[in-house]
Design an enzyme around this catalytic site. Structure first.
Site, PDB file in Angstrom:
ATOM      1  N   LEU A  14      18.937  18.866   1.799  1.00 62.23           N
ATOM      2  CA  LEU A  14      19.251  17.513   2.565  1.00 62.23           C
ATOM      3  C   LEU A  14      20.296  16.722   1.936  1.00 62.23           C
ATOM      4  CD1 LEU A  14      16.000  16.565   4.148  1.00 62.23           C
ATOM      5  CD2 LEU A  14      17.616  18.159   4.794  1.00 62.23           C
ATOM      6  N   ARG A  21      23.368   2.474  -2.166  1.00 62.22           N
ATOM      7  CA  ARG A  21      22.735   1.766  -3.385  1.00 62.22           C
ATOM      8  C   ARG A  21      23.747   2.174  -4.730  1.00 62.22           C
ATOM      9  NH1 ARG A  21      16.367   2.816  -3.002  1.00 62.22           N
ATOM     10  NH2 ARG A  21      17.365   4.552  -1.755  1.00 62.22           N
TER      11      ARG A  21
HETATM   12  C1  UD1 Z   1      11.949  10.388   0.716  1.00 62.18           C
HETATM   13  C2  UD1 Z   1      10.604  10.700   1.396  1.00 62.18           C
HETATM   14  C3  UD1 Z   1       9.614  10.017   0.289  1.00 62.18           C
HETATM   15  C4  UD1 Z   1       9.664  10.370  -0.927  1.00 62.18           C
HETATM   16  C5  UD1 Z   1      11.120  10.275  -1.665  1.00 62.18           C
HETATM   17  C6  UD1 Z   1      11.255  10.920  -2.863  1.00 62.18           C
HETATM   18  C7  UD1 Z   1      10.750  10.712   3.659  1.00 62.18           C
HETATM   19  C8  UD1 Z   1      10.480  10.147   4.881  1.00 62.18           C
HETATM   20  N1  UD1 Z   1      10.505  10.217   2.431  1.00 62.18           N
HETATM   21  O1  UD1 Z   1      12.262   8.964   0.786  1.00 62.18           O
HETATM   22  O2  UD1 Z   1       8.107  10.063   0.940  1.00 62.18           O
HETATM   23  O3  UD1 Z   1       8.746   9.748  -1.821  1.00 62.18           O
HETATM   24  O4  UD1 Z   1      11.901  10.899  -0.523  1.00 62.18           O
HETATM   25  O5  UD1 Z   1      12.558  10.816  -3.311  1.00 62.18           O
HETATM   26  O6  UD1 Z   1      11.130  11.999   3.690  1.00 62.18           O
HETATM   27  N2  UD1 Z   1      18.840  12.511   4.247  1.00 62.18           N
HETATM   28  C9  UD1 Z   1      19.628  13.078   4.921  1.00 62.18           C
HETATM   29  N3  UD1 Z   1      19.660  12.554   6.534  1.00 62.18           N
HETATM   30  C10 UD1 Z   1      18.752  11.427   6.801  1.00 62.18           C
HETATM   31  C11 UD1 Z   1      18.257  10.765   5.737  1.00 62.18           C
HETATM   32  C12 UD1 Z   1      18.390  11.434   4.513  1.00 62.18           C
HETATM   33  O7  UD1 Z   1      20.297  14.209   5.074  1.00 62.18           O
HETATM   34  O8  UD1 Z   1      19.111  11.080   8.027  1.00 62.18           O
HETATM   35  C13 UD1 Z   1      18.762  12.897   2.963  1.00 62.18           C
HETATM   36  C14 UD1 Z   1      19.460  12.108   1.686  1.00 62.18           C
HETATM   37  O9  UD1 Z   1      20.809  12.403   1.466  1.00 62.18           O
HETATM   38  C15 UD1 Z   1      18.698  12.175   0.619  1.00 62.18           C
HETATM   39  C16 UD1 Z   1      17.277  13.027   1.244  1.00 62.18           C
HETATM   40  O10 UD1 Z   1      17.594  13.238   2.462  1.00 62.18           O
HETATM   41  O11 UD1 Z   1      19.165  13.338  -0.267  1.00 62.18           O
HETATM   42  C17 UD1 Z   1      16.285  12.010   0.805  1.00 62.18           C
HETATM   43  O12 UD1 Z   1      16.587  10.720   1.734  1.00 62.18           O
HETATM   44  P1  UD1 Z   1      16.333   9.284   1.046  1.00 62.18           P
HETATM   45  O13 UD1 Z   1      16.697   8.330   2.200  1.00 62.18           O
HETATM   46  O14 UD1 Z   1      16.632   8.967  -0.317  1.00 62.18           O
HETATM   47  O15 UD1 Z   1      14.625   9.398   1.131  1.00 62.18           O
HETATM   48  P2  UD1 Z   1      13.578   8.641   0.445  1.00 62.18           P
HETATM   49  O16 UD1 Z   1      13.736   6.967   1.180  1.00 62.18           O
HETATM   50  O17 UD1 Z   1      14.024   8.365  -1.214  1.00 62.18           O
HETATM   51 CA    CA Z   2      15.703   9.281  -2.355  1.00 60.66          CA
END
Ligand code: UD1
Ligand code: CA
Length: 429
Positions: A14, A21
């Protein structure tokens, strides 16, 4: 086809998030760690599981991220999917499903902002996933802020669910165990549950973590594997995290060179990018920067205070000393540029000495020009070689000589002065 032990049938990465940030226009996953984009490390993690397919979900800066991925040369194994709207990690996985296809084996999901996870840990996670159950990494970091918390049954200690920080009650926030964000699913289970997610939560997002809850609800085994080295759980959300992760990656790179017989005197002040080759027996002295795309043979010496840039090649036993910068420069076996020198766009033969303060003036303000120096030559201190120039085998330049552009010092001759001319005494005899 069942996955071999330790491997995965498909890996989903993903990488669509904006990375707000980071406060940087560059897509988060293209920020570099030791000269290589974050995403490169995560793709290596994916490939370490020997999958049939790697599906990368991109969104923010999709064109640039896609271009980087396509440059990796993975061919048919790579599928890039665009998530048009960032509706959460669960939604990102939904977008990937058409490319996951009829995965009957194991599907591992990785987040593109976690470059430090090791292949050994991922194999361990895969080994913990069996049959219809899934496995996920948890960790006990010093500061759990920002992570989803892992809730367990107080009686049995069994995994119950993950609650995102924004959805957590104060008591849930006190839980120390967190969700690292790496999952090993059985393909059919993921295909069954992922499409059914809802976005009924504090962020109005589709959470991938709710798929894990669905496994528990249906009585399927969920195995939380506690990550031994919590450093591996460092995710990159800010430039400060990037700097923190850089230190970890740098040490791993230096450790590999040390293990291969490279004598690095002071790792704390030595910067070696990813993808540099260094032969055994070479000494790297303190305060030295070696960028990506440099190749150093055996028994060379570099530093202290040297800067080797892309395209530098040192052949066996060559030496680059203090306050010397090199770029697109080849130093033949046993050649030396020991002091205060700039060697740019240069090809230097074997056993040649480049005197202190020599400058390869490679740039005329518009274009770069290459200069060649032969074998057994002696370039006197303070020589300026204006590219394109040539110094033949066994030739000498006097101290302070300026060999002007297009000139060629014939083999064996000595040229001196400004502009450099044949040294008459030598030419008359
Ligand atoms: C997520 C987890 C959280 C975990 C944390 C660890 C979920 C709901 N939560 O939160 O439990 O502790 O990671 O780092 O999964 N991304 C997409 N499309 C989207 C949203 C995100 O591709 O619509 C990708 C982002 O680019 C990233 C990854 O998914 O690489 C994680 O997304 P991020 O928003 O950083 O999740 P966290 O809030 O960190
Ligand atoms: Ca993250």
């Amino acid at each position: 086809m069942p996955s071999p032990r330790g491997g995965a049938d498909v890996v989903v990465v993903l990488a669509a998030g904006q990375g707000t940030r980071m406060r940087s226009p560059l897509p988060k996953v293209l920020h570099e760690l030791c000269g290589r984009p974050l995403l490169g490390y995560v793709i290596d993690q994916a490939l370490s599981l020997d999958p049939r397919r790697v599906v990368v979900v991109v969104g923010h800066g999709a064109d640039d991220v896609r271009a980087y991925l396509e440059g990796l040369g993975l061919g048919e194994r790579l599928a890039v999917v665009v998530q048009e709207e960032r509706l959460g990690t669960g939604h990102a996985v939904q977008c990937a499903l058409p490319e996951v296809g009829e995965a009957t084996g194991r599907v591992v999901v990785l987040y593109g902002d976690m470059p430090l996870m090791t292949a050994a840990s991922l194999r361990e996670l895969c080994d913990s996933q069996e049959g219809a159950g899934m496995a996920l990494f948890t960790a006990l970091p010093l500061d759990p802020r920002g992570f989803g918390r892992v809730l367990r049954d107080p009686e049995t200690d069994a995994f119950v669910r993950i609650v995102e920080e924004k959805d957590a009650t104060p008591a849930e926030r006190d839980v120390e165990e967190v969700n690292v964000g790496v999952y090993a699913f059985p393909g059919p289970g993921l295909l069954e549950y992922a499409p059914r997610l809802s976005s009924d939560n504090a962020q109005g997002e589709y959470y991938l973590t709710d798929v894990v809850s669905a496994f528990v609800r249906d009585g399927r085994p969920v195995v939380p594997v506690v990550l031994e080295d919590e450093q591996e759980a460092i995710g990159i959300n800010t430039l400060a995290h990037l700097a923190e992760a850089r230190e970890v990656v740098q040490w791993r790179i230096l450790e590999e060179h040390l293990a291969a017989g490279v004598r690095i005197e002071d790792p704390a002040t030595t910067y070696v990018d990813w993808g540099v080759t260094i032969g055994a027996g070479t000494r790297i002295l303190p305060c030295t920067v070696i960028r990506g795309g440099v190749a150093i043979a055996e028994d060379c010496e570099v530093g202290p205070f040297s800067h080797l840039r892309t395209g530098t090649v040192l052949e066996r036993g060559a030496k680059v000393g203090n306050f010397t910068e090199t770029k697109k420069a080849r130093l033949g076996a046993g050649s030396k540029a020991s002091h205060l020198t700039y060697v740019g766009d240069a090809v230097i033969g074997a056993r040649t000495n480049i005197g202190a303060g020599t400058v390869f003036a490679n740039y005329d303000g518009v274009a770069k020009h290459e200069t060649t120096v032969g074998d057994d030559a002696f370039v006197g201190s303070g020589t300026i070689l204006v590219g394109p120039a040539r110094v033949g085998d066994g030739a000498t330049t006097g101290a302070g000589a300026v060999v002007t552009g297009g000139k060629s010092v014939p083999p064996g001759e000595t040229w001196i002065g400004v502009p450099a001319k044949p040294h008459t005494r030598r030419t008359q005899t």
